[in-house]
Scaffold this motif. Structure first.
Motif, PDB file in Angstrom:
ATOM      1  N   ARG A 173      -1.406  30.875  -4.347  1.00 41.19           N
ATOM      2  CA  ARG A 173      -0.235  31.755  -4.253  1.00 41.19           C
ATOM      3  C   ARG A 173       0.574  31.611  -5.542  1.00 41.19           C
ATOM      4  NH1 ARG A 173       4.133  28.580  -2.025  1.00 41.19           N
ATOM      5  NH2 ARG A 173       3.378  26.533  -1.326  1.00 41.19           N
ATOM      6  N   GLY A 174       0.360  32.552  -6.432  1.00 42.04           N
ATOM      7  CA  GLY A 174       1.028  32.481  -7.728  1.00 42.04           C
ATOM      8  C   GLY A 174       0.518  31.308  -8.533  1.00 42.04           C
ATOM      9  N   ASP A 175       1.444  30.458  -9.029  1.00 41.08           N
ATOM     10  CA  ASP A 175       1.026  29.298  -9.818  1.00 41.08           C
ATOM     11  C   ASP A 175       0.869  28.038  -8.961  1.00 41.08           C
ATOM     12  OD1 ASP A 175       3.662  28.614  -9.301  1.00 41.08           O
ATOM     13  OD2 ASP A 175       4.289  28.564 -11.401  1.00 41.08           O
ATOM     14  N   ILE A 176       0.890  28.207  -7.637  1.00 45.45           N
ATOM     15  CA  ILE A 176       0.721  27.072  -6.729  1.00 45.45           C
ATOM     16  C   ILE A 176      -0.602  27.212  -5.980  1.00 45.45           C
ATOM     17  CG2 ILE A 176       1.608  25.930  -4.650  1.00 45.45           C
ATOM     18  CD1 ILE A 176       4.421  26.620  -5.633  1.00 45.45           C
ATOM     19  N   VAL A 177      -1.337  26.117  -5.913  1.00 46.30           N
ATOM     20  CA  VAL A 177      -2.583  26.057  -5.152  1.00 46.30           C
ATOM     21  C   VAL A 177      -2.364  25.123  -3.963  1.00 46.30           C
ATOM     22  CG1 VAL A 177      -5.024  25.390  -5.188  1.00 46.30           C
ATOM     23  CG2 VAL A 177      -4.004  26.509  -7.186  1.00 46.30           C
ATOM     24  N   ASP A 178      -2.433  25.674  -2.767  1.00 48.91           N
ATOM     25  CA  ASP A 178      -2.323  24.878  -1.549  1.00 48.91           C
ATOM     26  C   ASP A 178      -3.693  24.295  -1.220  1.00 48.91           C
ATOM     27  OD1 ASP A 178       0.433  25.418  -1.002  1.00 48.91           O
ATOM     28  OD2 ASP A 178      -0.160  27.422  -0.352  1.00 48.91           O
ATOM     29  N   THR A 179      -3.728  23.006  -0.920  1.00 47.09           N
ATOM     30  CA  THR A 179      -4.983  22.325  -0.650  1.00 47.09           C
ATOM     31  C   THR A 179      -4.967  21.689   0.732  1.00 47.09           C
ATOM     32  OG1 THR A 179      -4.241  20.210  -1.578  1.00 47.09           O
ATOM     33  CG2 THR A 179      -5.253  21.772  -3.100  1.00 47.09           C
ATOM     34  N   THR A 180      -6.112  21.704   1.384  1.00 48.07           N
ATOM     35  CA  THR A 180      -6.334  20.920   2.588  1.00 48.07           C
ATOM     36  C   THR A 180      -7.527  20.015   2.320  1.00 48.07           C
ATOM     37  OG1 THR A 180      -5.509  22.679   4.027  1.00 48.07           O
ATOM     38  CG2 THR A 180      -6.830  20.951   5.058  1.00 48.07           C
ATOM     39  N   GLU A 181      -7.279  18.716   2.273  1.00 46.95           N
ATOM     40  CA  GLU A 181      -8.341  17.739   2.055  1.00 46.95           C
ATOM     41  C   GLU A 181      -8.884  17.298   3.403  1.00 46.95           C
ATOM     42  OE1 GLU A 181      -8.330  14.384  -1.041  1.00 46.95           O
ATOM     43  OE2 GLU A 181      -7.885  13.341   0.848  1.00 46.95           O
ATOM     44  N   VAL A 182     -10.166  17.520   3.630  1.00 46.87           N
ATOM     45  CA  VAL A 182     -10.809  17.206   4.900  1.00 46.87           C
ATOM     46  C   VAL A 182     -11.699  15.985   4.695  1.00 46.87           C
ATOM     47  CG1 VAL A 182     -12.265  18.045   6.765  1.00 46.87           C
ATOM     48  CG2 VAL A 182     -10.790  19.650   5.508  1.00 46.87           C
ATOM     49  N   THR A 183     -11.371  14.901   5.395  1.00 46.13           N
ATOM     50  CA  THR A 183     -12.181  13.688   5.361  1.00 46.13           C
ATOM     51  C   THR A 183     -13.010  13.637   6.632  1.00 46.13           C
ATOM     52  OG1 THR A 183     -10.449  12.532   4.114  1.00 46.13           O
ATOM     53  CG2 THR A 183     -12.144  11.172   5.162  1.00 46.13           C
ATOM     54  N   VAL A 190     -14.911  15.437  11.785  1.00 45.93           N
ATOM     55  CA  VAL A 190     -13.680  15.398  11.000  1.00 45.93           C
ATOM     56  C   VAL A 190     -12.796  14.248  11.471  1.00 45.93           C
ATOM     57  CG1 VAL A 190     -11.561  16.648  10.415  1.00 45.93           C
ATOM     58  CG2 VAL A 190     -13.749  17.862  10.498  1.00 45.93           C
ATOM     59  N   LEU A 191     -12.396  13.409  10.519  1.00 48.41           N
ATOM     60  CA  LEU A 191     -11.514  12.284  10.810  1.00 48.41           C
ATOM     61  C   LEU A 191     -10.056  12.611  10.527  1.00 48.41           C
ATOM     62  CD1 LEU A 191     -13.577   9.371   9.199  1.00 48.41           C
ATOM     63  CD2 LEU A 191     -13.553  10.085  11.609  1.00 48.41           C
ATOM     64  N   ARG A 192      -9.825  13.482   9.546  1.00 47.31           N
ATOM     65  CA  ARG A 192      -8.440  13.688   9.113  1.00 47.31           C
ATOM     66  C   ARG A 192      -8.376  14.908   8.196  1.00 47.31           C
ATOM     67  NH1 ARG A 192      -4.049   9.421   7.812  1.00 47.31           N
ATOM     68  NH2 ARG A 192      -2.676  10.479   6.340  1.00 47.31           N
ATOM     69  N   GLU A 193      -7.247  15.624   8.267  1.00 45.16           N
ATOM     70  CA  GLU A 193      -6.964  16.709   7.329  1.00 45.16           C
ATOM     71  C   GLU A 193      -5.573  16.477   6.739  1.00 45.16           C
ATOM     72  OE1 GLU A 193      -7.485  20.598   8.922  1.00 45.16           O
ATOM     73  OE2 GLU A 193      -9.612  20.294   9.403  1.00 45.16           O
ATOM     74  N   ASP A 194      -5.488  16.513   5.417  1.00 48.24           N
ATOM     75  CA  ASP A 194      -4.224  16.305   4.715  1.00 48.24           C
ATOM     76  C   ASP A 194      -3.930  17.524   3.858  1.00 48.24           C
ATOM     77  OD1 ASP A 194      -3.360  13.377   5.213  1.00 48.24           O
ATOM     78  OD2 ASP A 194      -5.485  13.187   4.701  1.00 48.24           O
ATOM     79  N   THR A 195      -2.737  18.102   4.042  1.00 45.24           N
ATOM     80  CA  THR A 195      -2.356  19.287   3.281  1.00 45.24           C
ATOM     81  C   THR A 195      -1.427  18.913   2.133  1.00 45.24           C
ATOM     82  OG1 THR A 195      -0.487  19.724   4.746  1.00 45.24           O
ATOM     83  CG2 THR A 195      -2.591  20.774   5.288  1.00 45.24           C
ATOM     84  N   GLY A 196      -1.477  19.702   1.088  1.00 47.81           N
ATOM     85  CA  GLY A 196      -0.614  19.476  -0.062  1.00 47.81           C
ATOM     86  C   GLY A 196      -0.603  20.699  -0.953  1.00 47.81           C
ATOM     87  N   GLY A 197       0.087  20.587  -2.074  1.00 46.92           N
ATOM     88  CA  GLY A 197       0.153  21.681  -3.021  1.00 46.92           C
ATOM     89  C   GLY A 197       0.199  21.158  -4.439  1.00 46.92           C
ATOM     90  N   LEU A 198      -0.314  21.947  -5.368  1.00 45.99           N
ATOM     91  CA  LEU A 198      -0.302  21.608  -6.787  1.00 45.99           C
ATOM     92  C   LEU A 198       0.149  22.831  -7.572  1.00 45.99           C
ATOM     93  CD1 LEU A 198      -3.745  19.787  -7.012  1.00 45.99           C
ATOM     94  CD2 LEU A 198      -1.499  18.699  -7.037  1.00 45.99           C
TER      95      LEU A 198
END
Length: 243
Positions: A173-183, A190-198
């Motif tokens: 979204r624009g200059d931001i990349v939203d991430t969901t890291e799936v372990t 699936v053990l865990r999902e962690d969301t973040g943005g860069l």
């Protein structure tokens, strides 16, 4: 089958070992830390860079700040470094460090101009006049996020015997990349999902924010061998001096 914050911190160390003899990025920062009498590592995570500085004989003041309590738990295995829980905006030191760093693309976790300004103000306050701030951000032209969504990490042998894999879901979204890291386990559980943005800032907006916070860009590189920023560069590596 839980995968705790402490497990995440351990997994980070497994997948991102700090080794200046092997990785050009680590060698770049190790040289700066070695040459500085005092260093503040902002977003220090599990503290690997400062741990290695001590192992390699650094006798000056070293401090790290990070908001992740689990990561700091691993960092605090060394007691000869100052560790503080908090963000760049929480920095309370004033004029005490020769060098500040943000490694591992941590600068990209600052998602708005205001968050960047507040963080840079804290870092500037922590530095002595003439002190330097070194950090890197991925150059948006390289579109690194396009590679993250392809495949997974491959098998990772965890300390408790589990075999893990990491993969990412990406939204731009624009200059931001939203991430969901799936372990997950190797079988796909699936053990865990962690969301973040860069945030992917280009050179012009980045340097304007630095100037507004009282920094002068001393050097800017497009790779870890100190080559110039070019249309092919994957990184924007910056050394800024506190004016």
């Amino acid at each position: 089958m839980d995968f705790t914050d402490d497990d995440v911190a351990e997994l980070y160390d497994l997948t991102n070992p700090w080794d200046p003899d092997r990785w050009p990025s680590d060698r770049f920062y190790n040289g700066l830390v070695t040459a500085a009498g005092s260093t503040l590592d902002v977003g220090c995570g599990t503290g690997q860079m400062l741990h290695q500085a001590r192992v390699r004989g650094h006798i000056g003041r070293l401090a790290g700040i990070d908001p992740d309590a689990a990561a700091l738990g691993r960092a605090r295995r060394r007691a000869d470094v100052e560790w503080v829980e908090g963000r760049a905006a929480d920095i309370a030191w004033h004029g005490e460090f020769d060098l500040a760093t943000m490694t591992g693309h941590a600068f990209q976790c600052l998602l708005s101009d205001e968050e960047v300004r507040i963080s840079l103000a804290g870092i500037r306050n922590a530095l002595r006049n003439g002190g330097r701030f070194a950090f890197e951000t991925r150059h948006p032209q390289a579109r690194a996020w396009e590679q993250w969504a392809v495949g997974d990490s491959g098998d990772i042998a965890f300390s408790d015997g589990r075999v893990l894999r990491i993969q990412y879901r990406i939204e731009v979204r624009g200059d931001i990349v939203d991430t969901t890291e799936v372990t997950s386990l190797a079988d796909g559980t699936v053990l865990r999902e962690d969301t973040g943005g860069l945030r992917f800032l280009d050179v012009g907006p980045l340097n304007a924010l630095l100037a507004g916070a009282g920094f002068e860009v001393e050097a800017q590189y497009g790779d870890w061998e100190r080559g110039p920023v070019t249309p092919e560069s994957r990184e924007i590596i910056t050394i800024a001096r506190a004016a």
